[in-house]
Design a protein around this motif. Structure first.
Motif, mmCIF file in Angstrom:
data_model
loop_
_atom_site.group_PDB
_atom_site.id
_atom_site.type_symbol
_atom_site.label_atom_id
_atom_site.label_comp_id
_atom_site.label_asym_id
_atom_site.label_seq_id
_atom_site.Cartn_x
_atom_site.Cartn_y
_atom_site.Cartn_z
ATOM 1 N N THR A 21 0.832 -1.206 0.000
ATOM 2 C CA THR A 21 0.000 0.000 0.000
ATOM 3 C C THR A 21 0.866 1.254 0.000
ATOM 4 O O THR A 21 0.539 2.242 -0.662
ATOM 5 N N GLU A 35 -7.929 9.004 -1.325
ATOM 6 C CA GLU A 35 -7.929 7.545 -1.340
ATOM 7 C C GLU A 35 -6.558 6.999 -0.955
ATOM 8 O O GLU A 35 -6.463 6.026 -0.197
ATOM 9 N N ASN A 38 -6.135 7.491 2.889
ATOM 10 C CA ASN A 38 -7.024 6.591 3.638
ATOM 11 C C ASN A 38 -6.586 5.136 3.510
ATOM 12 O O ASN A 38 -6.645 4.374 4.481
ATOM 13 N N ASN A 39 -6.151 4.737 2.318
ATOM 14 C CA ASN A 39 -5.677 3.364 2.130
ATOM 15 C C ASN A 39 -4.483 3.072 3.036
ATOM 16 O O ASN A 39 -4.401 2.009 3.670
ATOM 17 N N ARG A 42 -5.578 2.924 6.781
ATOM 18 C CA ARG A 42 -6.264 1.679 7.112
ATOM 19 C C ARG A 42 -5.291 0.497 7.117
ATOM 20 O O ARG A 42 -5.430 -0.433 7.920
#
Length: 243
Positions: A21, A35, A38-39, A42
């Motif tokens: 990621t 995105e 946030n990726n 997480r």
């Protein structure tokens, strides 16, 4: 034995996914910044969850709360899991998704990181230093104090933060260079590496075999290669300008 092996592999899986990621973050941030951030957030939180799962099934193999790094990770996991506060937002989130660039135009921040030996990837993931104390230091009278911990355990963790992770060294350095405490961030990756290394070594010493592809990949570096020096920090000043 198999339950513990599955928990090890789950943690190893999340470590691989985080790296993937992070690599994709460099591409995605130019396409969809929200995105990408946030990726990555997480993915890091998934590592904390997996570490906590390993703790759940290996409490008899390692004294998690007697080591500052592992105790801190468990506190962090509980904090992001319950999310009953506004603490522990990543540097990327604070600066790029929370109007940080606009709010802090002209301000200089200090990013601190423990020294990691043989860390080729040099990964970084920052949380605000103040947030750790706001979560566990009763003297601050923070509205976000961790109420599930006893006062004794909170005081123990504050002591560990200052005397084992040496957060007080960072605070002293920042003060001597006139940084407000709200502008100090700590890299969590070395703390994570240190904790996982200690746990993996203890599990291996107790005869637990590492099974699964990811488990095998991470067994060697975390047991025999990576080492964190908690008494040496690198500091990176960053001055904020609006884009």
């Amino acid at each position: 034995m198999e339950i513990k092996q599955l928990a090890i592999d789950k943690l190893a899986n999340t470590m691989r996914i985080y790296i993937e990621t992070k690599i994709d973050f460099e591409r995605l941030k130019h396409i969809d910044q929200e995105e990408a951030i946030n990726n990555l957030d997480r993915a890091f939180e998934a590592k904390l969850e997996a570490f906590h799962s390993l703790y759940d099934v290996t409490k008899t193999d390692f004294s998690y709360f007697d080591s500052a790094d592992s105790a801190t990770l468990i506190m962090l996991r509980n904090a992001v899991h319950h999310r009953d506060h506004l603490l522990f937002k990543s540097w990327n989130y604070e600066m790029l998704l929370n109007n940080g660039l606009e709010k802090n135009h002209g301000a200089e921040f200090l990013l601190a990181s423990h020294n990691v030996i043989d860390d080729i990837l040099k990964m970084k993931y920052y949380y605000k230093l103040d947030d750790f104390y706001a979560r566990v230091d009763s003297n601050l009278e923070s509205p976000y104090l961790e109420k599930r911990m006893s006062k004794v355990n909170r005081e123990k963790l504050v002591f560990q933060l200052n005397n084992e992770l040496n957060f007080d060294m960072v605070s002293d350095y920042a003060k001597s260079n006139r940084y407000p405490t709200s502008q100090i961030y700590i890299n969590i990756i070395p703390i994570f590496i240190s904790a996982v290394s200690k746990v993996f070594k203890a599990l291996k010493a107790n005869g637990i075999e590492f099974k699964g592809f990811d488990s095998k990949v991470y067994e060697e570096p975390f047991i025999n290669e990576l080492e964190v020096n908690m008494e040496i920090f690198s500091y990176m000043p960053i001055r904020i300008y609006k884009s």
